[in-house]
Design an enzyme around this catalytic site. Structure first.
Site, short mmCIF file in Angstrom:
data_model
loop_
_atom_site.label_atom_id
_atom_site.label_comp_id
_atom_site.label_asym_id
_atom_site.label_seq_id
_atom_site.Cartn_x
_atom_site.Cartn_y
_atom_site.Cartn_z
N LYS A 1 0.84 -1.21 0.00
CA LYS A 1 0.00 0.00 0.00
C LYS A 1 0.87 1.25 0.00
CE LYS A 1 -4.35 -1.76 1.44
NZ LYS A 1 -5.54 -1.72 2.23
N LYS B 1 -5.81 -9.15 -5.60
CA LYS B 1 -6.92 -9.54 -4.73
C LYS B 1 -8.13 -8.63 -5.02
CE LYS B 1 -6.76 -7.85 -0.37
NZ LYS B 1 -7.80 -7.55 0.61
N LYS C 1 -11.94 -3.58 -1.83
CA LYS C 1 -12.95 -2.52 -1.75
C LYS C 1 -12.47 -1.23 -2.37
CE LYS C 1 -14.08 -3.53 2.89
NZ LYS C 1 -12.75 -3.30 3.45
N1 AQP Z 1 -10.34 -10.75 -1.92
C1 AQP Z 1 -10.56 -11.30 -0.75
N2 AQP Z 1 -10.73 -12.63 -0.63
C2 AQP Z 1 -10.98 -13.21 0.58
N3 AQP Z 1 -11.10 -12.50 1.73
C3 AQP Z 1 -10.96 -11.17 1.65
N4 AQP Z 1 -11.03 -10.19 2.57
C4 AQP Z 1 -10.82 -9.00 1.98
N5 AQP Z 1 -10.61 -9.16 0.67
C5 AQP Z 1 -10.69 -10.50 0.43
C6 AQP Z 1 -11.30 -10.41 3.99
O1 AQP Z 1 -12.36 -9.54 4.37
C7 AQP Z 1 -12.14 -9.11 5.70
C8 AQP Z 1 -12.24 -7.61 5.79
O2 AQP Z 1 -11.20 -6.98 5.14
P1 AQP Z 1 -10.81 -5.48 5.53
O3 AQP Z 1 -11.97 -4.60 5.46
O4 AQP Z 1 -10.12 -5.43 6.83
O5 AQP Z 1 -9.80 -5.02 4.49
P2 AQP Z 1 -8.92 -5.71 3.47
O6 AQP Z 1 -8.52 -7.09 3.85
O7 AQP Z 1 -7.80 -4.80 3.14
O8 AQP Z 1 -10.02 -5.78 2.35
P3 AQP Z 1 -10.19 -4.89 1.12
O9 AQP Z 1 -11.53 -5.19 0.58
O10 AQP Z 1 -9.03 -5.13 0.21
O11 AQP Z 1 -10.18 -3.39 1.65
P4 AQP Z 1 -9.27 -2.18 1.22
O12 AQP Z 1 -9.32 -2.13 -0.27
O13 AQP Z 1 -9.91 -0.98 1.86
O14 AQP Z 1 -7.90 -2.44 1.76
C9 AQP Z 1 -10.79 -9.66 6.14
O15 AQP Z 1 -10.99 -10.84 6.90
C10 AQP Z 1 -10.11 -9.99 4.84
O16 AQP Z 1 -9.17 -11.03 4.97
#
Ligand code: AQP
Length: 329
Positions: free
Chosen positions: A111, A194, A197
């Site tokens: 990031k 991956k 969001k």
């Molecule tokens: N692509 C994914 N596949 C499986 N699990 C996923 N998780 C996130 N993306 C995937 C799981 O969702 C939970 C919440 O995640 P988070 O909100 O803490 O943030 P993150 O892991 O960084 O998810 P994002 O969607 O990628 O958010 P941004 O883009 O804001 O950083 C966790 O249990 C994560 O493992």
């Protein structure tokens, strides 16, 4: 009773990765264990957020939990910034974790590279300390998460073990539980990344509340490869491997079983789209019901924060005492 804690950042619309990686495990756990589920809004501040959008996203994320099947009377649902013990314990954790350990976190490195070097917020660097505090405050045994969070769970365990060795038994050492399938759902347009969001990839991301038409269209356009052979090979055929894993995860079959049932990509995509539409149908229906009453959600979150604080305050007091901080007279 086994204690479970997990959270999601209100950093954008919830997607299929969040659903399969995290929420499906939460829904199963809530029937058996004492569960604490949290909208981790303080973690969102590690990157730029519009204040009014963040407030809205926080409520939307809580609605997302309920839409995914979280039952508020079976678990404790709350917002991280409503329980001041989280940032307070995070400071104690920051004072026990090293610069070197934090520097090795791959999510920070990725990031930081994407957000531009020196201007990266200090909070993005210390994020794992806050996440460790989130988990340790609830004497958590199990943390159901997707694969991307494994490294943060490892550092949480290291923090807890080291703290207990240095200051005496204070924290429960938690374990990550990661689903066997779809633990890392990949972007449909960029299968090397991956599904996420906050990445700008609307066609590569299936939101939990997408309509059947949107799901069908996104799956149909999912990037695969040109050799046309259906086999599971995440290295050479990442797009197809993602589709096969998704199909296995939503139908309860093994990846090999799914792969052996198809000779062409088209029919696999058509069946996967149909299976995803069905899997997400109850989510969409619950979303419509809960979104109609945000007042009810706010009240639920208030009650959840009170219950969470009653557990968190005891753990924080234990940690402060162990480190030698003088109690207020
Ligand atoms: N692509 C994914 N596949 C499986 N699990 C996923 N998780 C996130 N993306 C995937 C799981 O969702 C939970 C919440 O995640 P988070 O909100 O803490 O943030 P993150 O892991 O960084 O998810 P994002 O969607 O990628 O958010 P941004 O883009 O804001 O950083 C966790 O249990 C994560 O493992």
């Amino acid at each position: 009773m086994t204690r479970v804690f997990s959270g999601v950042k209100p950093s954008g619309a919830l997607h299929l990765g969040n659903y399969l990686g995290a929420f499906r495990q939460w829904v199963a756990d809530q029937q058996e264990f004492d569960c604490y589920f949290c909208v981790v809004d303080l973690h969102s501040l590690t990157v730029e957020q519009d204040p009014s959008q963040l407030r809205q996203a926080t409520i939307e994320t809580a609605i997302g939990f309920l839409s995914a099947g979280i039952e508020p009377d079976q678990c404790t649902l709350f917002v991280q910034s409503h329980v001041h013990e989280h940032p307070e314990l995070a400071w104690l954790v920051e004072c026990t974790v090293s610069f070197g350990e934090l520097s090795r976190m791959t999510q920070f490195k990725d990031k930081a590279k994407a957000k531009g070097g020196e201007s990266v917020r200090a909070g993005l660097f210390t994020y794992p300390a806050l996440m460790a505090a989130d988990i340790l405050l609830y004497d958590t045994d199990r943390v159901p998460v997707g694969d991307d969070q494994r490294q943060h769970l490892e550092i949480t365990r290291d923090v807890a073990i080291r703290f207990n060795n240095r200051y005496g038994e204070t924290f429960v050492v938690p374990e990550a539980t990661v689903p066997r399938l779809a633990a890392r759902v990949m972007d449909l347009q960029h299968p090397e990344n991956k599904m996420s969001k906050s990445d700008e990839s609307p066609q590569g991301t299936i939101d939990m509340t997408d309509t059947p038409e949107q799901i069908v269209q996104k799956v149909r356009r999912a990037v695969t490869d040109t050799d046309g052979e259906v086999r599971y090979d995440p290295e050479l055929k990442p797009g197809l491997a993602n589709l096969l894993e998704l199909m296995a995860a939503v139908t309860g079959r093994s990846v090999d079983e799914v792969a052996s049932g198809y000779e062409q990509y088209g029919p696999l995509k058509a069946d996967l789209a149909e299976a995803l539409v069905e899997a997400l149908r109850p989510v969409r229906e619950r979303y419509a019901r809960y979104a109609a009453d945000p007042g009810e959600i706010a009240a639920l979150l208030g009650q959840g924060a009170e219950k969470a604080a009653s557990v968190a305050s005891k753990t924080l007091a234990r940690a402060k005492d162990a480190m030698g901080l003088l109690p207020r007279g």
